[in-house]
Scaffold this active site. Sequence first.
Site, PDB file in Angstrom:
ATOM      1  N   ARG A 168       0.825  -1.217   0.000  1.00  0.00           N
ATOM      2  CA  ARG A 168       0.000   0.000   0.000  1.00  0.00           C
ATOM      3  C   ARG A 168       0.861   1.271   0.000  1.00  0.00           C
ATOM      4  O   ARG A 168       0.458   2.294  -0.549  1.00  0.00           O
ATOM      5  CB  ARG A 168      -0.929  -0.021   1.221  1.00  0.00           C
ATOM      6  CG  ARG A 168      -2.105   0.972   1.163  1.00  0.00           C
ATOM      7  CD  ARG A 168      -3.028   0.737   2.343  1.00  0.00           C
ATOM      8  NE  ARG A 168      -4.300   1.473   2.222  1.00  0.00           N
ATOM      9  CZ  ARG A 168      -4.683   2.467   3.036  1.00  0.00           C
ATOM     10  NH1 ARG A 168      -3.877   2.861   4.011  1.00  0.00           N
ATOM     11  NH2 ARG A 168      -5.843   3.059   2.873  1.00  0.00           N
ATOM     12  N   ILE A 172      -8.113   7.267  -0.626  1.00  0.00           N
ATOM     13  CA  ILE A 172      -7.924   5.819  -0.696  1.00  0.00           C
ATOM     14  C   ILE A 172      -8.719   5.241   0.477  1.00  0.00           C
ATOM     15  O   ILE A 172      -8.655   5.744   1.598  1.00  0.00           O
ATOM     16  CB  ILE A 172      -6.420   5.439  -0.606  1.00  0.00           C
ATOM     17  CG1 ILE A 172      -6.216   3.922  -0.688  1.00  0.00           C
ATOM     18  CG2 ILE A 172      -5.762   6.011   0.632  1.00  0.00           C
ATOM     19  CD1 ILE A 172      -4.736   3.532  -0.766  1.00  0.00           C
ATOM     20  N   SER A 173      -9.514   4.222   0.205  1.00  0.00           N
ATOM     21  CA  SER A 173     -10.423   3.692   1.221  1.00  0.00           C
ATOM     22  C   SER A 173      -9.682   3.048   2.390  1.00  0.00           C
ATOM     23  O   SER A 173      -8.540   2.586   2.261  1.00  0.00           O
ATOM     24  CB  SER A 173     -11.367   2.662   0.598  1.00  0.00           C
ATOM     25  OG  SER A 173     -12.222   3.257  -0.337  1.00  0.00           O
ATOM     26  N   GLN A 174     -10.360   3.003   3.516  1.00  0.00           N
ATOM     27  CA  GLN A 174      -9.863   2.299   4.701  1.00  0.00           C
ATOM     28  C   GLN A 174      -9.586   0.834   4.345  1.00  0.00           C
ATOM     29  O   GLN A 174     -10.394   0.196   3.673  1.00  0.00           O
ATOM     30  CB  GLN A 174     -10.934   2.381   5.784  1.00  0.00           C
ATOM     31  CG  GLN A 174     -10.613   1.656   7.067  1.00  0.00           C
ATOM     32  CD  GLN A 174     -11.808   1.669   8.019  1.00  0.00           C
ATOM     33  OE1 GLN A 174     -12.935   1.942   7.615  1.00  0.00           O
ATOM     34  NE2 GLN A 174     -11.559   1.367   9.268  1.00  0.00           N
ATOM     35  N   PRO A 175      -8.440   0.276   4.770  1.00  0.00           N
ATOM     36  CA  PRO A 175      -8.131  -1.114   4.445  1.00  0.00           C
ATOM     37  C   PRO A 175      -9.246  -2.102   4.817  1.00  0.00           C
ATOM     38  O   PRO A 175      -9.508  -3.049   4.063  1.00  0.00           O
ATOM     39  CB  PRO A 175      -6.848  -1.375   5.242  1.00  0.00           C
ATOM     40  CG  PRO A 175      -6.175  -0.040   5.271  1.00  0.00           C
ATOM     41  CD  PRO A 175      -7.286   0.952   5.421  1.00  0.00           C
TER      42      PRO A 175
END
Length: 229
Positions: free
Chosen positions: A52, A78-81
């Site tokens: 990432r 960028i979205s939360q994992p």
Amino acid sequence: MLGFSSADAQDFAAQRARMVAEVEAMYAETRSETGLAAMSPAVRKAMGKVERHRLVPSSETSRAYRNHPLPIGGGQTISQPYIVALSTDLLNPKPGDEILEVGTGSGYQAAVLAEIVSRVYSIEIIESLGKTAAKRLEQLGYGNVEVRIGDGYAGWPEKAPFDGIVVTAAAPRVPQALVDQLKPGGRMVIPVGGAGDIQYLKLLTKRADGGVDEKRVLPVRFVPLVPGK
């Protein structure tokens, strides 16, 4: 491409392992809502492998493995994992699948999917983001990801039908074009909610008759899905 030392690589690997553990803990906490008590082995392996830190702006590298969204420019995130993992698991992806992603962003969701499925087609409306993501994905060796600049609401009809579709920005309603491009039995994961509304991550499964079965999974907060001109 940023250069990192072997010591950096070890540090990032440790951070990634902690992130995976945090995501796993969130699965356990939300199992009553999602129906998923833990990551599938395929998703856990992908989350533990995808770098990432190579898919975020250099200003965000030190925060790459925190379990929350990060800015990536252009007013996008960028979205939360946890959400990336959950969206992937809800698709129930198989090795031979072809998946459409609407909203390439940084390329992180595409990379996670690319570790599992045969092919990922990804659409990004913001040209600078799409081109940057495509370059980074290529440098990381994801030859099974194809990025196109375009209107996500229209999908990618030339490559349809898809085994699954994941949308990484919130639409006020489910775009019919995306439903049309889903195979019977295919799944779509999409955040739905207009400006000022509560958004919900939804799971749609396409029936043989062309209709969809819809399940509300979780309340979420995504940037809006930008329509084309």
